[in-house]
Enzyme design. Structure first.
Site, PDB file in Angstrom:
ATOM      1  N   ASP A  95      32.563  30.566  37.631  1.00 12.54           N
ATOM      2  CA  ASP A  95      34.001  30.451  37.387  1.00 12.54           C
ATOM      3  C   ASP A  95      34.596  29.305  38.207  1.00 12.54           C
ATOM      4  OD1 ASP A  95      36.254  31.354  35.943  1.00 12.54           O
ATOM      5  OD2 ASP A  95      36.969  32.456  37.690  1.00 12.54           O
ATOM      6  N   GLY A 113      26.134  37.643  39.277  1.00  9.59           N
ATOM      7  CA  GLY A 113      26.323  36.985  40.567  1.00  9.59           C
ATOM      8  C   GLY A 113      26.921  37.949  41.574  1.00  9.59           C
TER       9      GLY A 113
END
Length: 164
Positions: free
Chosen positions: A31, A116
């Site tokens: 992100d 993650g």
């Protein structure tokens, strides 16, 4: 569907998916990389969306990316598998494809959503991604799907799942 080791921010597809948080305000991992590559306009566009619940996705322009769109998919935080995580993860993938289709896109690149910092076990997450997308493509028609893998381990998991 295919998997490759790649920086998702460089791919020439209609949409790249980012593994977003519910606030859609950027973060670490994929992100953060997508936000940095797309430029500050992406954060401004995300602020206007007012967030996104887990298991859903939102779409914005791609701004400085090669991709026309960024799809912000919010996967679940792993809590041991008993808090609805598989269904929420599958829903994030389905929501992403629905947004791509609604925008008129025909190609999409996914990271390994929730694997993650959210701690989803990679093997399980990869299986859910492949199975969910296969089912969606059969039900709703073909789309070019790329799994953009950050490392060789993740690439090997996708290659194994795609082959089986």
């Amino acid at each position: 569907m295919r998997a490759l080791r790649a920086d998702i921010t460089t791919l020439d597809v209609d949409a790249v998916v980012t593994a977003a948080n519910e606030g859609l305000l950027g973060g670490g991992g994929v992100d953060g990389a997508v936000h940095r590559a797309a430029g500050p306009e992406l954060l401004a566009a995300c602020r206007k969306l007012g967030g996104c619940p887990t298991g859903e996705a939102r779409i914005t322009p791609g701004f400085r990316l090669r991709a026309r769109f960024v799809i912000h998919a919010v996967g679940p935080v792993w809590r041991g598998g008993t808090a609805g995580e598989p269904g929420l993860l599958a829903s994030a993938y389905r929501s992403s494809l629905a947004l791509l289709r609604a925008a008129g896109g025909a190609s999409i690149a996914f990271p390994a959503i929730s694997t993650g910092i959210y701690g989803y076990p990679s093997e399980q997450a990869v299986r859910i991604a492949v199975v969910t997308l296969r089912e969606d493509l059969v039900a709703h028609g073909p789309i070019e799907v790329v799994f953009a893998c950050f490392d060789d381990h993740t690439l090997a998991l996708y290659e194994k799942e795609l082959a089986g």
